[in-house]
Design an enzyme around this catalytic site. Structure first.
Site, PDB file in Angstrom:
ATOM      1  N   LYS A  34      13.065 -14.535 -11.116  1.00  0.00           N
ATOM      2  CA  LYS A  34      12.716 -13.433 -12.015  1.00  0.00           C
ATOM      3  C   LYS A  34      11.726 -13.901 -13.074  1.00  0.00           C
ATOM      4  O   LYS A  34      10.762 -13.231 -13.382  1.00  0.00           O
ATOM      5  CB  LYS A  34      14.001 -12.900 -12.653  1.00  0.00           C
ATOM      6  N   ASN A  67      -1.449   2.285   5.679  1.00  0.00           N
ATOM      7  CA  ASN A  67      -0.531   1.281   5.149  1.00  0.00           C
ATOM      8  C   ASN A  67      -0.083   0.418   6.315  1.00  0.00           C
ATOM      9  O   ASN A  67       0.461   0.947   7.289  1.00  0.00           O
ATOM     10  CB  ASN A  67       0.680   1.991   4.508  1.00  0.00           C
ATOM     11  N   HIS A 124      19.092 -36.760  -8.856  1.00  0.00           N
ATOM     12  CA  HIS A 124      18.531 -37.302  -7.616  1.00  0.00           C
ATOM     13  C   HIS A 124      17.013 -37.110  -7.558  1.00  0.00           C
ATOM     14  O   HIS A 124      16.432 -37.106  -6.475  1.00  0.00           O
ATOM     15  CB  HIS A 124      19.235 -36.664  -6.413  1.00  0.00           C
ATOM     16  N   GLU A 167       8.274 -14.575 -11.509  1.00  0.00           N
ATOM     17  CA  GLU A 167       7.653 -13.345 -11.018  1.00  0.00           C
ATOM     18  C   GLU A 167       6.987 -12.539 -12.128  1.00  0.00           C
ATOM     19  O   GLU A 167       5.883 -12.034 -11.946  1.00  0.00           O
ATOM     20  CB  GLU A 167       8.762 -12.514 -10.351  1.00  0.00           C
ATOM     21  N   ARG A 210       3.895  -0.316  -4.816  1.00  0.00           N
ATOM     22  CA  ARG A 210       3.642  -0.831  -3.466  1.00  0.00           C
ATOM     23  C   ARG A 210       2.346  -1.629  -3.381  1.00  0.00           C
ATOM     24  O   ARG A 210       2.045  -2.257  -2.364  1.00  0.00           O
ATOM     25  CB  ARG A 210       3.559   0.326  -2.468  1.00  0.00           C
ATOM     26  N   TRP A 243      -2.609  -2.916  -1.695  1.00  0.00           N
ATOM     27  CA  TRP A 243      -2.275  -4.333  -1.839  1.00  0.00           C
ATOM     28  C   TRP A 243      -3.060  -5.032  -0.724  1.00  0.00           C
ATOM     29  O   TRP A 243      -2.768  -4.871   0.452  1.00  0.00           O
ATOM     30  CB  TRP A 243      -0.769  -4.548  -1.660  1.00  0.00           C
ATOM     31  N   CYS A 281       0.840  -1.198   0.000  1.00  0.00           N
ATOM     32  CA  CYS A 281       0.000   0.000   0.000  1.00  0.00           C
ATOM     33  C   CYS A 281       0.873   1.246   0.000  1.00  0.00           C
ATOM     34  O   CYS A 281       1.904   1.309   0.659  1.00  0.00           O
ATOM     35  CB  CYS A 281      -0.939   0.094   1.200  1.00  0.00           C
TER      36      CYS A 281
END
Ligand code: AGP
Length: 607
Positions: A483, A100, A502, A486, A27, A74, A2
């Site tokens: 990256k 926030n 493995h 995302e 943000r 957010w 936020c």
């Protein structure tokens, strides 16, 4: 998480608020809103979606008010929706508040307030705060906000305006950042500096427990006891252009291209003489003999820089280094004590888990060092010592230039801390090569990215990919995979190349893209064997190597991308660029919102 902005002055508030929100959109961007006092009325406009959606809704409005607040969200409590967007109003629509952070005890407060007759319009934790201010308001907004904060648990930066006192913004900070911008006859507030840069470089950073009151001609700051205090105004040396796209299509691309310059900026003071100067760690060097363990603690990309830091620090100092994800650190009761050095790495300087890890380390009396980008951030003020990475504002959610300079800061730190152990000729040579890296990065960026673009075309058609490497290349592979996930939403996993057999080799099928980091000359033969194992099972190998090793890889990989040659130890500084560009172009081909990937936010101020 936020972003909040506020303005009071003689100009129309709306364009300033909207412009500030654009700078803070990194943000959070799932909803946005503004509240402006027009005459004696509160004008509230908010909407689900990013700022563009709000801008479109408001394009025919003509706000005149010269005081207002804005917010970009957010979501934590309550899904993204018009109702849950900030600002929030009290029952009478006279007070507006932006927040926030997180109010942890909001359920309990909400229940009480509802019993007292307050009615709520959203599912957010934030709304309780504005109703508390309403409850305690008896003509003095400063007092009402202070009284309301006494009820709150959690982290919060808040700002409030009131139609009954339309010449005043009151703001309070507790564990979430809040900065005042001091203009000429006008005042601003914001969660981060870039929102203030077009208007002023004179800022005042609020500390936890401090409250600010802004009016049209003046401002006042109060400490946690309500006593008015004088705080020093700081001059920010970032210029407003640094927070613009400068002709690039995306902030991420601009930030990738800034890397030669930001690295030069970081290296210029430490490497200006023939040796290595790092006065920021003088107190660490004094106690070096006593340090028996180093912890590097960080999140996400910053954590990945720490993995490279570990390899470097162990090599030069001989001191054991542990790297922890900050979200795990304090819960595993790490053996931190007076003889530990705890290094926290963070671009924002506000990441909640990293801050909590730092506080844990300080409680245990460890010496602490921050590797940080944002000056004045909470972590920069709480760590004993700080190396600023000088990357300038990083706006894209995907970190690029900050990562590069975090890694570079570890080179400086490791070489300085270990200078007594390293062969002096070798040290000189490493410093010479390090000085040359910005110019080599320029070459990587100038040479054109034809190969990387072609590789991206291949990658963009798949939903799964692997990244492999050994040693430093494995740490880099982890960052490359993060990256890609995302910003392109391709599922990517990084493996130490020797580990594939493995278990993971079972996932290799015809054509699957495997990005192989092949920059370590000393490990090249072993890597070639691992690449053969992958190709034998149908994997399509996109190799990244140093120019000097390219010939040895002919016929060994399906596709090759090169970076200029250097010492094995320094290759992460160069090889990170093709990885960044690979993700960028892949995401672009897939039509992803690169600077603002879904579900994420740049600054993660919740745990
Ligand atoms: C990386 O691209 C990220 N967006 C993320 O992993 C980030 O590095 C992490 O959240 C840590 O942030 P900080 O550096 O501000 O502490």
């Amino acid at each position: 998480m936020c972003g909040i902005v506020g303005y009071i002055g003689s100009r129309g508030a709306f364009p300033i608020l909207f412009d500030g929100l654009k700078k803070l959109e990194y943000r959070g961007y799932d909803s946005a809103g503004v509240a402006i006092i027009e005459g004696n009325e509160m004008q509230l406009r908010k909407s689900q979606g990013n700022l563009e959606v709000l801008g479109e809704k408001l394009k025919n409005e003509n706000f005149q008010g010269r005081i207002g607040l804005g917010h970009t969200r957010w979501a934590t409590h309550g899904k993204p929706s018009d109702a849950n967007a900030h600002p929030h109003l009290d029952c009478r629509g006279r007070l507006a508040l932006v927040h926030n952070g997180i109010i942890e005890n909001f359920q309990e407060i909400k229940r009480k307030l509802e019993e007292e007759g307050h009615f709520f319009s959203s599912e957010t934790d934030t709304e309780v705060v504005v109703h508390l201010v309403e409850k305690f308001f008896q003509g003095d907004l400063v007092k009402a906000v202070r009284r309301a904060t006494k009820e709150l648990e959690g982290s919060y930066a808040i700002a409030v305006i009131n139609c009954e006192s339309p010449e005043q913004i009151v703001a309070y900070r507790h564990d979430s950042p809040l900065i005042l911008g001091i203009g000429d006859g006008e005042f601003f507030l914001a969660s981060d500096i870039p929102a203030l840069l077009p208007y002023t470089r004179r800022v005042l950073i609020l500390e936890d427990g401090e409250m600010a009151e802004l009016n049209r001609t003046n401002f006042r700051v109060f400490d946690s006891h309500g006593v008015q205090i004088q705080k020093e105004i700081e001059e920010i040396d970032w210029d407003p252009e640094m927070a613009e796209k400068k002709g690039f299509s995306h902030y991420m691309l601009k930030e990738i291209h800034e890397q030669p310059d930001v690295l030069r900026r970081l290296l210029s003071d430490p490497l200006q003489g023939s040796g290595l100067e790092l006065p920021q760690i003088a107190s660490i060097l004094e106690r070096l003999e006593k340090i028996n363990r180093i912890f590097v603690v960080a999140c996400g990309t910053a954590y990945h820089s720490g993995l490279i830091g570990k390899a470097l620090l162990e090599r030069t100092t001989g001191i054991p280094v542990e790297v922890d994800m900050a979200s795990e650190f304090r819960y595993r009761s790490p053996l931190v004590g007076e003889e530990s050095l705890v290094i926290v790495v963070t671009q924002s300087g506000e990441t909640a888990d990293t801050l909590a890890a730092l506080r844990y380390a300080r409680e245990k009396n460890a010496q602490t060092l921050g590797i940080i980008n944002v000056k004045g951030s909470t972590i920069s003020r709480e760590a004993d010592d700080v190396i600023y990475i000088k990357a300038g504002p990083e706006i894209a959610v995907a970190s690029t230039k900050a990562y590069l300079n975090m890694v570079a800061a570890f080179y400086l730190l490791a070489l300085k801390m270990g200078q007594g152990n390293v062969d002096q000729e070798n040290l000189k040579e490493l410093l010479r090569l390090l000085r040359g890296i910005p110019a080599q990065l320029e070459k990587v960026l100038q040479k054109g990215d034809k190969a990387v673009r072609e590789a991206s075309e291949y990658l963009s058609r798949w939903e799964n990919a692997f990244f492999v490497g050994r040693g430093l290349d494995f740490s880099l592979a982890l960052e490359g995979a993060l990256k890609l996930k995302e910003i392109s939403y391709i599922h990517a996993e990084a493996y130490a190349a020797g580990e594939l057999k493995h278990g993971t080799l079972a996932l290799i099928e015809e054509g699957i893209p495997v990005v192989a980091l092949l920059t370590q000359e000393k490990l090249l033969e072993k890597m070639i064997s691992n690449v053969q194992e992958i190709r034998a099972r149908g994997g399509y190998v996109l190799g990244i190597t140093q120019e000097k090793l390219a010939q040895r890889l002919e016929g060994e990989v399906d596709f090759i991308m090169t970076v200029p040659s250097t010492e094995d130890m320094l290759t992460p500084l160069l090889a990170t660029v093709p990885l960044q560009l690979l993700s960028f172009y892949t995401a672009e081909l897939r039509g992803c919102p690169i600077d603002q990937p879904r579900n994420l936010a740049k600054s993660v101020t919740v745990e």
